[in-house]
Motif scaffolding. Structure first.
Motif, PDB file in Angstrom:
ATOM      1  N   THR A  86      18.837 -11.390  -2.219  1.00  0.00           N
ATOM      2  CA  THR A  86      18.221 -12.181  -3.289  1.00  0.00           C
ATOM      3  C   THR A  86      17.092 -11.394  -3.946  1.00  0.00           C
ATOM      4  O   THR A  86      16.727 -10.299  -3.513  1.00  0.00           O
ATOM      5  N   THR A  87      16.506 -11.965  -4.987  1.00  0.00           N
ATOM      6  CA  THR A  87      15.486 -11.262  -5.771  1.00  0.00           C
ATOM      7  C   THR A  87      14.170 -11.103  -5.032  1.00  0.00           C
ATOM      8  O   THR A  87      13.332 -10.277  -5.438  1.00  0.00           O
ATOM      9  N   ASN A 100      24.692 -10.221   0.076  1.00  0.00           N
ATOM     10  CA  ASN A 100      24.245 -11.480  -0.524  1.00  0.00           C
ATOM     11  C   ASN A 100      22.721 -11.530  -0.636  1.00  0.00           C
ATOM     12  O   ASN A 100      22.115 -12.581  -0.507  1.00  0.00           O
ATOM     13  N   THR A 107      32.216  -3.664  -5.101  1.00  0.00           N
ATOM     14  CA  THR A 107      32.184  -5.131  -5.033  1.00  0.00           C
ATOM     15  C   THR A 107      33.570  -5.732  -4.838  1.00  0.00           C
ATOM     16  O   THR A 107      33.697  -6.845  -4.319  1.00  0.00           O
ATOM     17  N   GLU A 167      30.276 -10.625  -6.034  1.00  0.00           N
ATOM     18  CA  GLU A 167      30.002 -10.650  -7.468  1.00  0.00           C
ATOM     19  C   GLU A 167      29.827  -9.217  -8.011  1.00  0.00           C
ATOM     20  O   GLU A 167      29.180  -8.378  -7.401  1.00  0.00           O
ATOM     21  N   SER A 168      30.381  -8.973  -9.188  1.00  0.00           N
ATOM     22  CA  SER A 168      30.355  -7.632  -9.774  1.00  0.00           C
ATOM     23  C   SER A 168      28.939  -7.179 -10.132  1.00  0.00           C
ATOM     24  O   SER A 168      28.665  -5.973 -10.173  1.00  0.00           O
ATOM     25  N   TYR A 169      28.017  -8.128 -10.359  1.00  0.00           N
ATOM     26  CA  TYR A 169      26.663  -7.726 -10.742  1.00  0.00           C
ATOM     27  C   TYR A 169      25.910  -7.044  -9.596  1.00  0.00           C
ATOM     28  O   TYR A 169      24.861  -6.438  -9.818  1.00  0.00           O
ATOM     29  N   ARG A 170      26.450  -7.102  -8.385  1.00  0.00           N
ATOM     30  CA  ARG A 170      25.759  -6.504  -7.244  1.00  0.00           C
ATOM     31  C   ARG A 170      25.887  -4.984  -7.201  1.00  0.00           C
ATOM     32  O   ARG A 170      25.434  -4.343  -6.253  1.00  0.00           O
ATOM     33  N   ASN A 172      17.765  -7.997 -14.067  1.00  0.00           N
ATOM     34  CA  ASN A 172      19.139  -7.532 -14.223  1.00  0.00           C
ATOM     35  C   ASN A 172      20.106  -8.712 -14.266  1.00  0.00           C
ATOM     36  O   ASN A 172      19.853  -9.765 -13.648  1.00  0.00           O
ATOM     37  N   ASP A 173      21.180  -8.550 -15.013  1.00  0.00           N
ATOM     38  CA  ASP A 173      22.170  -9.610 -15.200  1.00  0.00           C
ATOM     39  C   ASP A 173      22.675 -10.112 -13.851  1.00  0.00           C
ATOM     40  O   ASP A 173      22.909  -9.340 -12.917  1.00  0.00           O
ATOM     41  N   GLY A 174      22.874 -11.431 -13.782  1.00  0.00           N
ATOM     42  CA  GLY A 174      23.469 -12.056 -12.607  1.00  0.00           C
ATOM     43  C   GLY A 174      22.483 -12.644 -11.633  1.00  0.00           C
ATOM     44  O   GLY A 174      22.821 -13.572 -10.896  1.00  0.00           O
ATOM     45  N   TYR A 175      21.269 -12.117 -11.636  1.00  0.00           N
ATOM     46  CA  TYR A 175      20.276 -12.583 -10.663  1.00  0.00           C
ATOM     47  C   TYR A 175      19.436 -13.693 -11.270  1.00  0.00           C
ATOM     48  O   TYR A 175      18.988 -13.602 -12.417  1.00  0.00           O
TER      49      TYR A 175
END
Length: 415
Positions: A11-12, A9, A367, A385-388, A407-410
């Protein structure tokens, strides 16, 4: 925030993501500068050409880590203008550039062929890296390259490498690959990051792996270090993949709990005893505060398991025999070559060698589809989440470089 990587989990603005991202791109910058400067030196031309191509492969290793973990990253090579803000290269384009660059090094034939034991980049390392790119091509580009991967692997198989199967001392042959004198095992270790307790002192690399894997009531004299940091342990789901007679079952269990009730308690979860600062004859490394154990980034056993995977995908590469050979070295009987058996075998053979994440992604189990205690920040584990499958571009670099897109999702406060 180190626990967030186990919870999945992050973060950016995570400090560890920023540190890894920065180190990867720093490696690229250092290699680019070496290539630029070395090209103008008045030295032996053959030696200069070899060292430039070694630097190219080291740069390509860094970009491999970039494409694997971040996907779309700022790009520069030796021809880029120093100080110019780099553009972001999409993942598929970086893949194509890497294949072209590594293939060029291989075609040049400046690098030495066959097993090396001195820490230099040889032709085997260049071929291994190219095979890894092709192995993950469908993840990186959407288009599989199994036949291309098999072709490179067959080439490596003809280069004189072999599994290390004969013990020279008191440890099994497999564990000798992860001991303080593993620098003499060039028949299997294609490329290693060198460490030395006196001359190459670092708190990273195998020093981190060994010290962080030691704690609780573990006997540090059996590890060859002064004291443990008490951090790394395995999950019960992973430990259960090992047969009791497997020579790779190198875990400390006697004063540890198998279940992880508290991820912050070192005694929760079985500890690792794979990497040691001990020589194959049982004597300790030169220093108890820093290890001698090299990190085997590229091993012939991985070549054999990649060959098995190619065969699963319709690209014949002596894959079943290669799969069986890896198991035989561990003292195990042959089993069917299936996707499930192969991903488990890769885990047993290569754990703590930094391939597990990309392997699980390639097999569609990172994931979702395979969970472990505290994945998703719940004890029983859950899908995330799949974006991980990609890490985020650090928020600080998005602020510094307006050419970058997250990147997508963040979600980022910058872009």
């Amino acid at each position: 925030t180190i626990k967030n990587f186990h919870y999945m989990n992050w973060t950016t603005d995570d400090t560890f993501i920023y540190a890894f991202y920065s180190r990867v791109l720093m490696q690229v910058s250092v290699a680019n500068e070496f290539i630029r400067e070395a090209a103008n030196l008045a030295v032996d031309e053959a030696l200069k050409a070899r060292y430039i191509d070694e630097a190219r492969v080291l740069r390509d290793i860094a970009y491999y880590h970039a494409i694997d973990t971040f996907g779309n990253v700022p790009f520069a090579d030796e021809n880029s203008i120093v100080g110019e803000v780099p553009q972001q290269k999409p993942r598929a384009e970086l893949f194509d550039w890497l294949v072209e660059d590594i293939s060029g090094v291989i075609a040049n034939k400046y690098l030495p062929e066959g097993p090396l034991a001195n820490g230099h980049i040889g032709m085997g390392a260049a071929k291994f890296l190219l095979a890894k790119l092709y192995l993950n091509a469908e993840v990186y580009t959407g288009t599989a390259k199994w036949a291309e991967c098999a072709s490179v692997l067959k080439d490596i198989m003809d280069d004189g490498y072999s599994l290390h199967t004969t013990s020279a001392g008191v440890y099994p042959a497999y564990q000798e690959l992860f001991l303080a004198d593993n620098d003499k095992l060039g028949e299997e270790i294609i490329f290693a990051v060198q460490q030395d307790g006196l001359n190459t002192k670092s708190y990273g690399v195998t020093n981190y792996i060994i010290f962080a894997s030691t704690g609780g009531e573990m006997d540090v004299t059996k590890v060859g270090i002064s004291s443990g940091w008490g951090g790394l342990r395995t999950t019960p789901e992973f430990y259960d993949k090992f047969d009791g007679k497997d020579a790779r079952n190198l875990f400390y269990t006697s004063t540890q709990k198998k279940d992880i009730d508290d991820i912050g308690d070192f005694t929760n979860g079985y500890a690792f005893m794979k990497f040691l600062n001990i020589n194959s004859d049982g004597t300790p490394g030169k220093e108890a505060g820093f290890v001698d154990t090299d990190f085997p980034m590229m091993r012939y056993a991985d070549v054999l398991l990649m060959a098995a995977e190619c065969e699963l995908h319709g690209a014949p590469c002596n894959g079943k025999a290669s799969f069986d050979a890896v198991r035989a070295r561990a003292g195990l009987d042959p089993i069917a070559l299936t996707a499930e058996n192969l991903i488990d075998e890769r885990g047993r053979e290569l754990y703590q060698e930094c391939w597990r994440r990309s392997d699980l992604i390639r097999f569609g189990k990172f994931t979702s589809g395979y969970n472990w205690q505290w994945k998703g920040n719940t004890k029983e584990g859950k899908d995330v989440e799949s974006y991980r499958t990609l890490f985020p571009i650090p928020a600080s670099d998005l602020t510094a470089n307006s050419n970058l897109v997250q990147n997508d999702g963040y979600i980022s406060s910058t872009k």
